[in-house]
Each structure stands twice: as C-alpha cells, then as structure tokens.
Write a protein that holds these residues in place. Structure first.
Motif, mmCIF file in Angstrom:
data_model
loop_
_atom_site.group_PDB
_atom_site.id
_atom_site.type_symbol
_atom_site.label_atom_id
_atom_site.label_comp_id
_atom_site.label_asym_id
_atom_site.label_seq_id
_atom_site.Cartn_x
_atom_site.Cartn_y
_atom_site.Cartn_z
ATOM 1 N N LEU A 1 0.823 -1.203 0.000
ATOM 2 C CA LEU A 1 0.000 0.000 0.000
ATOM 3 C C LEU A 1 0.858 1.254 0.000
ATOM 4 C CD1 LEU A 1 -2.747 -1.007 2.564
ATOM 5 C CD2 LEU A 1 -2.802 -1.153 0.072
ATOM 6 N N GLY A 2 0.480 2.203 -0.831
ATOM 7 C CA GLY A 2 1.077 3.530 -0.808
ATOM 8 C C GLY A 2 0.153 4.467 -0.054
ATOM 9 N N GLU A 3 0.165 5.725 -0.435
ATOM 10 C CA GLU A 3 -0.609 6.729 0.278
ATOM 11 C C GLU A 3 -2.102 6.592 -0.008
ATOM 12 O OE1 GLU A 3 0.764 10.666 -0.478
ATOM 13 O OE2 GLU A 3 -0.433 11.531 1.147
ATOM 14 N N GLY A 4 -2.891 6.713 1.052
ATOM 15 C CA GLY A 4 -4.341 6.716 0.923
ATOM 16 C C GLY A 4 -4.857 8.109 1.226
ATOM 17 N N TYR A 5 -5.347 8.300 2.452
ATOM 18 C CA TYR A 5 -5.854 9.622 2.838
ATOM 19 C C TYR A 5 -4.705 10.627 2.941
ATOM 20 C CZ TYR A 5 -7.727 13.478 5.458
ATOM 21 O OH TYR A 5 -8.081 14.744 5.849
ATOM 22 N N ARG A 6 -4.956 11.815 2.461
ATOM 23 C CA ARG A 6 -3.978 12.914 2.542
ATOM 24 C C ARG A 6 -4.707 14.134 3.109
ATOM 25 N NH1 ARG A 6 -1.513 14.149 -3.145
ATOM 26 N NH2 ARG A 6 -0.576 12.122 -2.724
ATOM 27 N N SER A 7 -4.127 14.759 4.123
ATOM 28 C CA SER A 7 -4.757 15.954 4.700
ATOM 29 C C SER A 7 -4.666 17.109 3.707
ATOM 30 C CB SER A 7 -4.061 16.343 6.007
ATOM 31 O OG SER A 7 -2.776 16.858 5.731
ATOM 32 N N PRO A 8 -5.589 18.063 3.785
ATOM 33 C CA PRO A 8 -5.515 19.240 2.912
ATOM 34 C C PRO A 8 -4.183 19.974 3.059
ATOM 35 C CG PRO A 8 -7.659 19.120 3.980
ATOM 36 C CD PRO A 8 -6.808 18.046 4.603
ATOM 37 N N GLU A 9 -3.655 20.017 4.288
ATOM 38 C CA GLU A 9 -2.374 20.698 4.530
ATOM 39 C C GLU A 9 -1.243 20.009 3.760
ATOM 40 O OE1 GLU A 9 -4.495 19.649 6.930
ATOM 41 O OE2 GLU A 9 -5.285 21.603 7.524
ATOM 42 N N GLU A 10 -1.257 18.676 3.779
ATOM 43 C CA GLU A 10 -0.221 17.918 3.075
ATOM 44 C C GLU A 10 -0.373 18.081 1.562
ATOM 45 O OE1 GLU A 10 2.445 16.719 3.965
ATOM 46 O OE2 GLU A 10 3.038 15.091 2.631
ATOM 47 N N ALA A 11 -1.609 18.108 1.076
ATOM 48 C CA ALA A 11 -1.828 18.306 -0.361
ATOM 49 C C ALA A 11 -1.294 19.670 -0.791
ATOM 50 C CB ALA A 11 -3.323 18.195 -0.684
ATOM 51 N N GLN A 12 -1.513 20.667 0.050
ATOM 52 C CA GLN A 12 -1.010 22.019 -0.222
ATOM 53 C C GLN A 12 0.520 22.005 -0.270
ATOM 54 O OE1 GLN A 12 -3.466 24.880 0.097
ATOM 55 N NE2 GLN A 12 -1.920 25.863 -1.166
ATOM 56 N N ARG A 13 1.126 21.344 0.694
ATOM 57 C CA ARG A 13 2.589 21.280 0.763
ATOM 58 C C ARG A 13 3.158 20.584 -0.474
ATOM 59 N NH1 ARG A 13 6.949 18.280 2.209
ATOM 60 N NH2 ARG A 13 5.765 16.343 2.303
ATOM 61 N N LEU A 14 2.569 19.432 -0.830
ATOM 62 C CA LEU A 14 3.055 18.671 -1.982
ATOM 63 C C LEU A 14 2.886 19.458 -3.277
ATOM 64 C CD1 LEU A 14 1.798 15.078 -1.115
ATOM 65 C CD2 LEU A 14 4.166 15.882 -1.156
ATOM 66 N N ALA A 15 1.731 20.143 -3.407
ATOM 67 C CA ALA A 15 1.487 20.927 -4.622
ATOM 68 C C ALA A 15 2.556 22.001 -4.773
ATOM 69 C CB ALA A 15 0.095 21.536 -4.590
ATOM 70 N N GLY A 16 2.981 22.557 -3.634
ATOM 71 C CA GLY A 16 4.040 23.557 -3.656
ATOM 72 C C GLY A 16 5.359 23.001 -4.148
ATOM 73 N N LEU A 17 5.530 21.689 -4.012
ATOM 74 C CA LEU A 17 6.742 21.013 -4.474
ATOM 75 C C LEU A 17 6.565 20.469 -5.892
ATOM 76 C CD1 LEU A 17 7.537 18.954 -1.228
ATOM 77 C CD2 LEU A 17 8.685 21.045 -2.008
ATOM 78 N N GLY A 18 5.410 20.790 -6.485
ATOM 79 C CA GLY A 18 5.149 20.285 -7.840
ATOM 80 C C GLY A 18 4.719 18.838 -7.860
ATOM 81 N N LYS A 19 4.289 18.312 -6.698
ATOM 82 C CA LYS A 19 3.839 16.919 -6.607
ATOM 83 C C LYS A 19 2.371 16.906 -6.221
ATOM 84 C CE LYS A 19 8.397 15.529 -4.940
ATOM 85 N NZ LYS A 19 9.176 15.141 -3.756
ATOM 86 N N GLY A 20 1.549 16.401 -7.098
ATOM 87 C CA GLY A 20 0.124 16.335 -6.783
ATOM 88 C C GLY A 20 -0.539 17.688 -6.910
ATOM 89 N N ILE A 21 -1.810 17.719 -6.575
ATOM 90 C CA ILE A 21 -2.594 18.946 -6.719
ATOM 91 C C ILE A 21 -3.278 19.282 -5.396
ATOM 92 C CG2 ILE A 21 -3.003 18.738 -9.211
ATOM 93 C CD1 ILE A 21 -5.723 17.459 -8.551
ATOM 94 N N VAL A 22 -3.595 20.553 -5.228
ATOM 95 C CA VAL A 22 -4.247 21.006 -3.992
ATOM 96 C C VAL A 22 -5.575 20.286 -3.803
ATOM 97 C CG1 VAL A 22 -5.260 22.987 -2.820
ATOM 98 C CG2 VAL A 22 -3.104 23.246 -4.057
ATOM 99 N N ASN A 23 -6.327 20.131 -4.930
ATOM 100 C CA ASN A 23 -7.647 19.488 -4.870
ATOM 101 C C ASN A 23 -7.571 17.970 -5.014
ATOM 102 O OD1 ASN A 23 -9.307 21.672 -4.419
ATOM 103 N ND2 ASN A 23 -9.434 22.185 -6.598
ATOM 104 N N SER A 24 -6.565 17.368 -4.421
ATOM 105 C CA SER A 24 -6.354 15.931 -4.600
ATOM 106 C C SER A 24 -7.543 15.106 -4.114
ATOM 107 C CB SER A 24 -5.109 15.508 -3.811
ATOM 108 O OG SER A 24 -5.006 14.107 -3.805
ATOM 109 N N LEU A 25 -7.884 14.066 -4.883
ATOM 110 C CA LEU A 25 -8.942 13.150 -4.434
ATOM 111 C C LEU A 25 -8.503 12.348 -3.218
ATOM 112 C CD1 LEU A 25 -10.721 11.717 -7.608
ATOM 113 C CD2 LEU A 25 -11.503 13.480 -6.035
#
Ligand SMILES: [Zn+2]
Length: 116
Positions: A34-58
């Motif tokens: 298993l890889g990543e499942g649930y991601r907090s909005p804060e983490e999605a924001q952080r990752l998007a800032g690094l060019g990984k994933g999107i703020v509105n991640s499912l």
C-alpha cells in the motif's frame, strides 16, 4: 435508491472497488504494497508547492489510493509498468493516474466533481 451517489456513498463504493483492485494485482501475478491513501488538505497544499500532486487531490476526499507493484521481486517504478492494471481499473469504472498529463501510474481513483 435513485439519483446520483453522494460523496459519502461514493467513498464506500471506492473502498470496495479498491479492495477488488488489490485482489486483481494477485490475479495478474503482481505483489502489492500500500502507498498513500488519505492525505490531509495541509499535506496536499505542501506537496502541490513542491510540484507533486494537486491542492484538490482526491486523496483528501478518500477517493484515491496509491499502490506499489512488484513483479518477480522487482519494484515497478514506471507508469507504463502499471498499465495492464490501469486498463483493468478503467474497465471497472475507475480513473487511472497513468492517463494524467503528468503521469502517475501508481494512482488509482474514482472520479468526483470532474477530479481524478
Ligand atoms: Zn495518488
């Protein structure tokens, strides 16, 4: 029951679809972790800032999960390595990250609000 599913109902639908996906990896001769499942909005924001994933991640809606596939002991790292499973997932009504502009082959989701 009529009408479109609510998000809450779709989350449960996705969970069962994902269970079938895990089983399908075994049928197709892969090993899976298993890889990543649930991601907090804060983490999605952080990752998007690094060019990984999107703020509105499912992932933030519990509507996406990442997995790691192995074949004959080797960890599969390329998006195209996940394509046979991605095609199967699409046949079940899911969305596969290998189709994204920025390919994300180990990402499996169920579309919601035009997000994948
Ligand atoms: Zn993902």
């Amino acid at each position: 029951m009529t009408g479109p599913l609510t998000l809450r109902q779709k989350q449960s639908k996705f969970a069962l679809m994902f269970a079938a996906l895990l089983h399908q990896t075994d049928i197709m001769g892969y090993s899976v972790t298993l890889g990543e499942g649930y991601r907090s909005p804060e983490e999605a924001q952080r990752l998007a800032g690094l060019g990984k994933g999107i703020v509105n991640s499912l992932h933030c809606l519990r509507m996406a999960h990442d997995i790691n596939l192995f074949k004959e002991g080797a960890y599969l790292t390329k998006s195209e390595d996940y394509e046979p499973l991605g095609i199967w997932w699409e046949s079940q009504g899911g969305s596969w990250g290998g189709r994204f502009t920025r390919q994300d082959g180990n990402h499996f989701s169920l579309e919601h609000d035009n997000r994948k």
